[in-house]
Design an enzyme around this catalytic site. Structure first.
Site, PDB file in Angstrom:
ATOM      1  N   LEU A  43       0.853  -1.191   0.000  1.00 11.30           N
ATOM      2  CA  LEU A  43       0.000   0.000   0.000  1.00 11.30           C
ATOM      3  C   LEU A  43       0.883   1.234   0.000  1.00 11.30           C
ATOM      4  O   LEU A  43       1.820   1.342   0.812  1.00 11.30           O
ATOM      5  CB  LEU A  43      -0.897   0.009   1.242  1.00 11.30           C
ATOM      6  CG  LEU A  43      -1.734  -1.246   1.491  1.00 11.30           C
ATOM      7  CD1 LEU A  43      -2.522  -1.107   2.786  1.00 11.30           C
ATOM      8  CD2 LEU A  43      -2.632  -1.548   0.318  1.00 11.30           C
ATOM      9  N   ALA A  81       2.069  -1.528   4.422  1.00 11.08           N
ATOM     10  CA  ALA A  81       1.802  -0.119   4.151  1.00 11.08           C
ATOM     11  C   ALA A  81       3.131   0.626   4.212  1.00 11.08           C
ATOM     12  O   ALA A  81       3.911   0.435   5.155  1.00 11.08           O
ATOM     13  CB  ALA A  81       0.826   0.450   5.179  1.00 11.08           C
ATOM     14  N   CYS A  82       3.400   1.441   3.218  1.00 12.67           N
ATOM     15  CA  CYS A  82       4.618   2.247   3.189  1.00 12.67           C
ATOM     16  C   CYS A  82       4.659   3.141   4.430  1.00 12.67           C
ATOM     17  O   CYS A  82       3.703   3.871   4.706  1.00 12.67           O
ATOM     18  CB  CYS A  82       4.634   3.094   1.926  1.00 12.67           C
ATOM     19  SG  CYS A  82       5.931   4.346   1.908  1.00 12.67           S
ATOM     20  N   ILE A  83       5.759   3.097   5.159  1.00  9.64           N
ATOM     21  CA  ILE A  83       5.846   3.842   6.413  1.00  9.64           C
ATOM     22  C   ILE A  83       5.712   5.350   6.201  1.00  9.64           C
ATOM     23  O   ILE A  83       5.028   6.024   6.973  1.00  9.64           O
ATOM     24  CB  ILE A  83       7.127   3.493   7.195  1.00  9.64           C
ATOM     25  CG1 ILE A  83       7.056   4.103   8.595  1.00  9.64           C
ATOM     26  CG2 ILE A  83       8.374   3.905   6.443  1.00  9.64           C
ATOM     27  CD1 ILE A  83       8.087   3.570   9.555  1.00  9.64           C
ATOM     28  N   ALA A  86       2.121   6.095   5.396  1.00 10.34           N
ATOM     29  CA  ALA A  86       1.294   5.813   6.571  1.00 10.34           C
ATOM     30  C   ALA A  86       1.403   6.930   7.608  1.00 10.34           C
ATOM     31  O   ALA A  86       0.386   7.439   8.099  1.00 10.34           O
ATOM     32  CB  ALA A  86       1.693   4.470   7.184  1.00 10.34           C
TER      33      ALA A  86
END
Length: 136
Positions: A43, A81-83, A86
């Site tokens: 994501l 999820a891409c940090i 996010a």
């Protein structure tokens, strides 16, 4: 199964404002039913909203975050999820909650938060990478 493929799916559109997560889930279900593998789901951008445990759609609408969580769990598919995406959008796990001294976390299981290295790894490991964008 001969000729089966491993796919990495990248979702960049948010649920309820784009069709990206819905289309990606339909694709993933069809691919698994046809004997293919979903290697991982990544994501990015607004797509990280899919991993929020605070999504609460009206009872007469499909709960796309829960649908995705159930599918991933059922098939043992990792989802990240891409940090950076996010954190910008208020999605945090327990680690980031502690790091930034936030009052709560809201990452829905089985999603995880990690860097772009997960996307790179998935792109290298799978046969195909398919993007589901939320474009306008």
């Amino acid at each position: 199964m001969p000729n089966s493929l491993a796919y990495t799916l990248v979702i960049t559109g948010a649920p309820w404002t784009t069709q990206a997560p819905q289309t990606a889930l339909l694709f993933a279900r069809a691919a698994v039913s046809a004997g293919h593998k979903i290697d991982r789901v990544f994501l990015y951008g607004d797509g990280v909203h899919l991993a929020s445990s605070l999504n609460a759609p009206p009872s007469d609408e499909t709960h796309w975050s829960q649908q995705w969580a159930d599918f991933l769990t059922q098939h043992g598919i990792p989802a990240t999820a891409c940090i950076a995406s996010a954190l910008r959008r208020g999605l945090v796990n327990e680690t980031e909650q502690a790091r930034y001294e936030l009052p709560a976390n809201n990452l829905r299981a089985p999603f995880e938060i990690a860097g772009l290295g997960e996307w790179v790894e998935g792109s290298k490991a799978g046969d195909r990478t398919i993007y589901f964008h939320g474009g306008s």
